[in-house]
Structure formats: structure tokens, C-alpha cells
Design a protein around this motif. Structure first.
Motif, mmCIF file in Angstrom:
data_model
loop_
_atom_site.group_PDB
_atom_site.id
_atom_site.type_symbol
_atom_site.label_atom_id
_atom_site.label_comp_id
_atom_site.label_asym_id
_atom_site.label_seq_id
_atom_site.Cartn_x
_atom_site.Cartn_y
_atom_site.Cartn_z
ATOM 1 N N ASP A 217 0.815 -1.221 0.000
ATOM 2 C CA ASP A 217 0.000 0.000 0.000
ATOM 3 C C ASP A 217 0.847 1.270 0.000
ATOM 4 O O ASP A 217 0.344 2.374 0.105
ATOM 5 N N MET A 218 2.171 1.112 -0.151
ATOM 6 C CA MET A 218 3.064 2.254 -0.361
ATOM 7 C C MET A 218 4.017 1.881 -1.503
ATOM 8 O O MET A 218 5.240 1.886 -1.357
ATOM 9 N N ARG A 219 3.446 1.564 -2.631
ATOM 10 C CA ARG A 219 4.231 0.999 -3.742
ATOM 11 C C ARG A 219 5.234 1.989 -4.330
ATOM 12 O O ARG A 219 6.218 1.610 -4.933
ATOM 13 N N ASP A 220 4.979 3.277 -4.189
ATOM 14 C CA ASP A 220 5.877 4.269 -4.762
ATOM 15 C C ASP A 220 6.582 5.058 -3.670
ATOM 16 O O ASP A 220 6.887 6.234 -3.842
ATOM 17 N N GLU A 227 11.364 12.564 -4.311
ATOM 18 C CA GLU A 227 10.861 13.807 -4.891
ATOM 19 C C GLU A 227 10.673 14.893 -3.830
ATOM 20 O O GLU A 227 11.011 16.059 -4.053
ATOM 21 N N LEU A 228 10.135 14.500 -2.682
ATOM 22 C CA LEU A 228 9.919 15.480 -1.615
ATOM 23 C C LEU A 228 11.238 16.042 -1.094
ATOM 24 O O LEU A 228 11.374 17.255 -0.880
ATOM 25 N N THR A 229 12.216 15.177 -0.874
ATOM 26 C CA THR A 229 13.485 15.638 -0.310
ATOM 27 C C THR A 229 14.289 16.450 -1.331
ATOM 28 O O THR A 229 14.937 17.434 -0.962
ATOM 29 N N VAL A 230 14.240 16.033 -2.600
ATOM 30 C CA VAL A 230 14.928 16.812 -3.637
ATOM 31 C C VAL A 230 14.305 18.196 -3.752
ATOM 32 O O VAL A 230 15.003 19.210 -3.843
ATOM 33 N N ALA A 264 15.468 27.881 -18.026
ATOM 34 C CA ALA A 264 15.382 28.608 -16.752
ATOM 35 C C ALA A 264 13.992 28.506 -16.144
ATOM 36 O O ALA A 264 13.832 28.521 -14.923
ATOM 37 N N ILE A 265 12.974 28.367 -16.997
ATOM 38 C CA ILE A 265 11.594 28.325 -16.521
ATOM 39 C C ILE A 265 11.226 26.969 -15.939
ATOM 40 O O ILE A 265 10.472 26.870 -14.965
ATOM 41 N N ARG A 266 11.751 25.903 -16.529
ATOM 42 C CA ARG A 266 11.333 24.560 -16.106
ATOM 43 C C ARG A 266 11.788 24.255 -14.687
ATOM 44 O O ARG A 266 12.691 24.887 -14.143
ATOM 45 N N SER A 267 11.166 23.245 -14.087
ATOM 46 C CA SER A 267 11.490 22.840 -12.725
ATOM 47 C C SER A 267 12.937 22.367 -12.622
ATOM 48 O O SER A 267 13.451 21.703 -13.529
ATOM 49 N N LYS A 268 13.555 22.705 -11.509
ATOM 50 C CA LYS A 268 14.941 22.255 -11.254
ATOM 51 C C LYS A 268 14.975 21.077 -10.280
ATOM 52 O O LYS A 268 16.042 20.641 -9.863
ATOM 53 N N ALA A 269 13.803 20.577 -9.938
ATOM 54 C CA ALA A 269 13.728 19.427 -9.031
ATOM 55 C C ALA A 269 12.701 18.443 -9.577
ATOM 56 O O ALA A 269 11.545 18.787 -9.775
#
Length: 363
Positions: A217-220, A227-230, A264-269
Motif C-alpha cells: 500500500d506504499m508501492r511508490d 521527490e519530496l526531499t529533492v 530557466a523556466i522549467r522545474s529544477k527538481a
């Protein structure tokens, strides 16, 4: 055994329950509970056993334990579960020092689990932990089983955090600490305690098996934690207050053939690119992906209107004219979900590119 939320995997509770029952109680008890047959000759046998139990001081504690087990089996065979539970609970009340009280209350909890009354079972599991000393039966700790079940059926994040911490402190050899870190982080996230959630996610990622562990139930869990820490460690300076402002900035850069501006606009994380019939590219390689290397020499076009996503928190911009291999790119925009920092939470980011039609399967 995997530990998870009852709302997501009730079948796991049944699986663990069946295993525990095979360890502690006769299988006939619960098969008879479901069938609930009419009372038979076993009733007389049960009465005889009950009378034997009433002879205080005449039987040893070990003999009483064996007789009560037999009595429970007989009563269950008759389908007299309510009467049996009443008898067991009254016995515990009258004999607070009986070393097997945790066993009798566990039996009651399992009866209610089998009947689908998890809330009542939760009460008995809690009562065992609060009022009874631990008891090891056939190599199994009753307190461990109680904590294991409680961590599944409880719907209170604060309680679940307590159960996970207790499992780690008292039964570290029986649980996966890596999984416990992930589950604690998830519960803190549910509570909105982002400081502790991020700390636990980072601890989880630091474990050797974080990337390979399978958590029901936490497959990902690994990707979510990464993703959160980055994102937390990033400068967070590429967001736009609204979707329209983000879309206008991207369209303006394309019109002016400004590759560096697009980068420059796109996400860096956690920025991703998805190719045809493939998954997301390796996140570690995203830093080397530059849109300016692809826009040079091409006449890029874009649609006037955005394509709505599955929710109001995401949208797509269709563009074309990139390469012969993949001429159509869909820019993926989404609303930032990061309550830890109110300044960026709810803003919009350009999170990735689909180098193929993401809606193709729906056609």
C-alpha cells in the motif's frame, strides 16, 4: 509481515489473522463461528469444562489454561461466541493476576476481527498492551501481534505513529526498520507535520534497501520520498503564481526561440521526460537535459489553448516541430503541493515533458 492501512488492504488483515489463528487457536473455532451450527452434544461437554473451572484452588494454573482452551473450542463449535467472549472478559476481571489474561483477551480480539468489528477488536488490543504483561506463546509475542494489528486497523495517525515507534523500540528484530521509517514519514505527512515527515523520509532514503524494499500500500514510497526531499533541498525559484503566467512565459520563450529561457523556466527538481513506449528518464540525468539543445534550428509551434488534465491542478501545452524522432511534445504543468513552505505551495511549475501523446491510450 507487511503492515499497512486497513482501508487499502483489508485482505492483508485477513491473511495475518489466519496466520495468527493457526498459531494460537484451533482452526475449528473459527470455521464453526462462520457456520454457527445448532447446539449439539458438545454443549454438555462445555458445561462440564466450565464446572471444572469453577473449582477454585483445586486445579493448577497450567491445567486451568488447558481447560479454558478446550472450553473455548467447544463454545465456538456451538456458535456461542457472545457467551464465550462474556465468559473470557469476566474471567479476566475476576482474575487480574492470571498470567494468561493477555491470551484470553487476544482471543476476544480475534473473534471480533473475524466478525469484521475492527473497532471492538482495537479496544481489546489496546487493553492488552495497557493492562496485561506480555506473553510468549509458541514463540510469538502477544504484544507484538497486538501492535501489528493495531497499526493496520487504527485510523488515527497519531496512534499509528505510537505503534510504529513501539514496534521499532521493542521488536526491532521482527520488523523492517526501513519500512517503519517510511510509514512514520507517511503518518507525519498525513498529520501535516512536515518537519518530522521530511526528516523520516530522509532517514528512509539513507537505508541500503530503500530503493528495493516492497511496502504494501506504499508501492511508490521511494520515488515519493526522493521527490519530496529533492524539492525541499532545491532553491524553489522557478514557480509562477498562476497557470496563465506560466503558460504565457513558456509561449513567449518559444516564440522568441529562447532555449536558455525555457531551461530557466522549467522545474529544477524532479523534472522528467517521458518517451514513446517508455517510462520517465533517470532523474539523475535530468540536469544534463537542456531544451535549448533541441529547439535550435527548429520552428516550434504551440496550441493556443491548454489541455485540461485529470484534475484542476494540472494542464498540458501541446507543442510540435521538435525532431523527426518525436516531433510532438506535451509540456506538463502542475500546481505545487508542498505545504511545508506556504510561499510556494499552490504556485505553478513546469514539471516535465511527454514526448508522445499522453492521452493516446484514451483514444
Amino acid at each position: 509481515m507487511e503492515i499497512g492501512q486497513i482501508s487499502h488492504k483489508k485482505f492483508l488483515v485477513k491473511k495475518i489473522l489466519a496466520t495468527a489463528l493457526s498459531i494460537f487457536f484451533c482452526a475449528t473455532i473459527f470455521s464453526c463461528c462462520k457456520q454457527n451450527p445448532k447446539k449439539n452434544a458438545g454443549h454438555e461437554s462445555a458445561l462440564t469444562l466450565k464446572k471444572m473451572l469453577e473449582r477454585e484452588g483445586e486445579i493448577s494454573e497450567k491445567s486451568r489454561y488447558a481447560i479454558m482452551n478446550q472450553f473455548a473450542t467447544k463454545m465456538a463449535e456451538e456458535g456461542a461466541i457472545d457467551e464465550l467472549v462474556l465468559f473470557l472478559t469476566e474471567f479476566v476481571e475476576k482474575n487480574p493476576r492470571d498470567k494468561y489474561n493477555s491470551y484470553w483477551l487476544l482471543m476476544c480480539a480475534y473473534f471480533y476481527m473475524e466478525m469484521g468489528q475492527e473497532k471492538v477488536a482495537e479496544y481489546y488490543f489496546e487493553r492488552i498492551l495497557r493492562c496485561c504483561e506480555d506473553l510468549v506463546v509458541k514463540g510469538q509475542s502477544i504484544h507484538f501481534l497486538c501492535l501489528e494489528h493495531l497499526s493496520q486497523i487504527s485510523e488515527n495517525p497519531e496512534n499509528r505513529i505510537s505503534y510504529f515507534n513501539t514496534l521499532m523500540s521493542r521488536f526491532s528484530e521482527k520488523v523492517s526498520l526501513t519500512e517503519m521509517y517510511a510509514r512514520l514519514a507517511n503518518e507525519y505527512e498525513r498529520l501535516g507535520d512536515w518537519t518530522r515527515a521530511l526528516k523520516m523520509y530522509k532517514t528512509f532514503l539513507a537505508q541500503r534497501d530503500a530503493g528495493s524494499i516492497q511496502i504494501m500500500d506504499m508501492r511508490d514510497a521511494y520515488n515519493h520520498a526522493r521527490e519530496l526531499t529533492v524539492f525541499d533541498n532545491s532553491p524553489k525559484n522557478w514557480m509562477f503564481p498562476t497557470l496563465n503566467e506560466l503558460s504565457d512565459a513558456v509561449k513567449s520563450a518559444i516564440t522568441r526561440n529562447q532555449g536558455p529561457r525555457l531551461d530557466a523556466i522549467r522545474s529544477k527538481a524532479n523534472f522528467f521526460t517521458v518517451y514513446e513506449k517508455g517510462g520517465e528518464t533517470d532523474p539523475s540525468k535530468q540536469a544534463s537535459f537542456l531544451i535549448q539543445n533541441h529547439i535550435h534550428g527548429n520552428q516550434i509551434r504551440f496550441s493556443d489553448k491548454l489541455i485540461a488534465g485529470k484534475s484542476a491542478n494540472e494542464a498540458y501545452l501541446h507543442t510540435s516541430g521538435w525532431t523527426e524522432f518525436s516531433p510532438e511534445w506535451y509540456f506538463y504543468f502542475r500546481k505545487v503541493n508542498f505545504p511545508s513552505e506556504p510561499k510556494v505551495h499552490g504556485t505553478w511549475e513546469w514539471a516535465g515533458i511527454y514526448m508522445d501523446d499522453p492521452f493516446q491510450s484514451k483514444k
